[in-house]
Each structure stands twice: as structure tokens, then as C-alpha cells.
Design an enzyme around this catalytic site. Sequence first.
Site, PDB file in Angstrom:
ATOM      1  CB  THR A 129      -0.892  -0.109   1.295  1.00 33.00           C
ATOM      2  OG1 THR A 129      -1.622  -1.203   1.271  1.00 33.00           O
ATOM      3  CG2 THR A 129      -1.893   0.982   1.248  1.00 33.00           C
ATOM      4  CG  PHE A 160      -8.316  -5.498  -1.599  1.00 41.43           C
ATOM      5  CD1 PHE A 160      -8.283  -4.236  -1.248  1.00 41.43           C
ATOM      6  CD2 PHE A 160      -8.185  -5.842  -3.016  1.00 41.43           C
ATOM      7  CE1 PHE A 160      -8.176  -3.125  -2.504  1.00 41.43           C
ATOM      8  CE2 PHE A 160      -7.984  -5.194  -4.008  1.00 41.43           C
ATOM      9  CZ  PHE A 160      -8.284  -3.685  -3.648  1.00 41.43           C
ATOM     10  NE  ARG A 162     -11.938 -10.546   4.744  1.00 42.03           N
ATOM     11  CZ  ARG A 162     -13.212 -11.329   4.918  1.00 42.03           C
ATOM     12  NH1 ARG A 162     -14.068 -11.174   5.467  1.00 42.03           N
ATOM     13  NH2 ARG A 162     -13.014 -12.493   4.060  1.00 42.03           N
ATOM     14  CB  ALA A 263     -20.492   1.377  19.316  1.00 38.97           C
ATOM     15  CB  CYS A 271      -4.039  -2.053   7.271  1.00 36.63           C
ATOM     16  SG  CYS A 271      -2.879  -3.401   6.683  1.00 36.63           S
TER      17      CYS A 271
END
Length: 446
Positions: A129, A160, A162, A263, A271
Amino acid sequence: MAPRITVIGTGYLGATHAAAMAELGFEVLGLDVVPEKVELLSSGRVPMYEPGLEELLARHVAGLEGSTGRLRFTMDWAEVAEFGDVHFVCVNTPQKHGEYACDMSYVDSAMESLAKHLDRPALVVGKSTVPVGSAERLAARIVELAPAGDGVELAWNPEFLREGFAVQDTLRPDRIVVGVRGERAEALLREVYATPIAAGTPFVVTDFPTAELVKTSANSFLATKISFINAMAEVCEAAGGDVAKLAEALGHDERIGAKFLRAGVGFGGGCLPKDIRAFMARAGELGVNQALTFLREVDSINMRQRAQAVELAREACGGDFLGKRVAVLGAAFKPDSDDVRDSPALNVAGQIHLQGGQVTVYDPKAMANARRLFPTLGYADSAVEAVRGADVVLHLTEWREFRELDPAELGAVASRRVVIDGRGALDSAVWRSAGWVFRAMGRPRA
């Protein structure tokens, strides 16, 4: 004949990509400059916890019993250049010390070290990135340094992954984005990714700047969504609302969706935080800093959540941490990972410790990394041992193990039955029925 693939940099991204490329049937050579890492990977082991990765690696590393032998590791740049037709650069791009900007030194060094040895046509593919505009600069630099000159092309193929789902995301990605300048680069990458493309994965072809922007844009959007619901938690806290029910109602709107609307103490890891800051810094360099001013508030809300978790714990301890025992369940920044980079859980634990609390941490996988980063905290070998004698328990990493804990069993060893759910993932009714005072950001007190 299938292209042979190299992977430069065998950290979290590189090790996963190398093993996945071997799984897809390619001959792969991985390079790293750290001897210990090369030795570890060559034995079929990985330097981090990622579900399924070690098993995938062992299936292909040369020299291991029963392996395909398609994957090897080296420290020799000349060997890599001679071996590969497609070179994936997967090195780290951390945040610069004392700045928001991205540190490109590892990418620059890797590209230059490789280019000097490229004496035949090849495709170099950046996966790291990077700030938009980097690929244009690097493409020119590679042609300048490579003996093969303009026979060496550059493409940009953002990752991408995770954490916790990296193997799945590499073998069965939800999209493949490639920034290319010519048909040859596109054709080579279509060959490399033929299996997931055939399975229906969208293959998006674009220019360099767009490919570079996709990852930072995606992370910025996710960060904004997380901070939005955390801002709503602040409002719910003040107004007496329930942010969990609010998020449920919002999630039914198909324009919004339910994901990333829980929340809590916010995002961390290697990242999202550094990517949104680097994005802001680069926008300033391009003269469009006002376009991303909102990300400053996104970052601010995120950091504020950690302070609010500390305040909830202080309130539960009667306004002062001195002499109080605090149990922290979680150290990794997210479940199914041992990554503690910018971990909200450890940040909260560290703040409480500095303010006089006796903090004991437990995490299923991240204990060793946590000890290295925060050696002065206390650590336990289980959730029960962490909670033993505690005046307050903080749930700060959403491991399944923690969601399945027996509140009655924990209550039997705690000094006081007070729990703060910093991830909005525990069943408040179950904990309250076991006699616990249950608190969570933006949730009713009873």
C-alpha cells in the site's frame, strides 16, 4: 509454460501470497533479507499466527515430507531475478516516525535491489500500500536500473487481506485490481489469477493512480463507518439511547449495511490507522488536503474511544485505579490474529497501568507479542486466571473464546462482578443474570 513467480518480502502479506501462489500451481521463490525468517519459512513454519497459513505453507515448501516442492525461500537477489517471470513486491510501508506520511524506504530498496539484476524481460508487481504517484516514479526507476531496460514492466496489484482470513482472501478474493500500462502485463496477470477469475472473481483493470487509490480509499471508507457508529455511541451515551439497537435499525438499510456498525474501542492494527494518515498526508502534497479533512475527525473519534474505555473502567473502580485489579481480555487488535500493532486493547491496558491500576492481560494467541511490546503489564495463562481477584473486567478483543465464557465461573473468582464490553459482542442479558454489572459504550446501564 506457466510463469515462475517470486515474492519479495515474506512478512504477513508476502508469506501468504507465496503460499497461495504455490497452491494455485505455480513454482514460487520467496525472498527476505532476514535470515531467521527465511530459515523459519523453509521449515514450513510462519512467524505470525494466521489461521490455515502454516498448513498451506507446509503443503508446498520444498524438502518437507509430502509437499509439492513448489515453494522455496532465499536471500539471493540474483537467484530471484534469474528464477522469476513475475516478481511480486510485498514489503512493509509503515508510517514515518513523527509524521503522517508513509515510509517508502522498504519499497524503494526492494525495487532497486531487484531491478539491478533483471537482465531479461519480466513483470514487477507492487502489492504494498503506497501513496498515489509512487508507481509512476518506480516504473521509471526500474527501467533506469534494469539491464533489460524497458523490457521490465511494472504493474500495481493492491492487496485486500483481512487478518484472520488472509488465506481465503488470497485464494478466493472478492476482487482483483490491476494497474497496468500495456496488454502484456494484463495478460500475464490474467494468467497468474486464472483460477479465481474462472471462479467468478471480478478482474478490474485500471491505470496506476486508480490502482494505488483503491486500497487507501477502501480503508478510509471502513474507518469512517467504524468511527461513525462510535460517534453515535457517544450521542447515545449522552441521550440514554442504545447504540446496538440503533446499529441494527441502520443495518437493515441496504444502502448502509450492517457490517462495521458495532460500537466499541475502535480500529487498530497495521493498516487502517497508518493508511488513513498517509492518505491525508498525500492529499496535502497533491494540494487537495481539504478533500480528506474529514479523516482527521475519523482518526480523532477512533482514538477517543480508547480514552472513553479507560474512563468507563475508572468509573467502575470508584474514580481511581490505585490499588485496583483490572483484567483485560484481549491483546491482539482483532480476533484470529496475534498482531498487536496499534492494538486498542493494549493501548487501554497500558493507560490504566500508567494510572496506577494492576492490569492482567490474557489473549489466546498474542501473549508473546504483547509481552514484547508491554513488558510491564501482568499476563495470565487463561481468562479465568486474568479475572481472578479483579475489580473490573474489560473485554477488548472479540475472540470467540471470550464470547463463550461462563459469566458465573468468572464471577466466582472475580473480586467484583463488573464487566465493560469494549467490543459490543457479549450478551448483556446473560452476564447480568449471572450477577454482573454490565457496561458498554452507548448502551443502557440496565
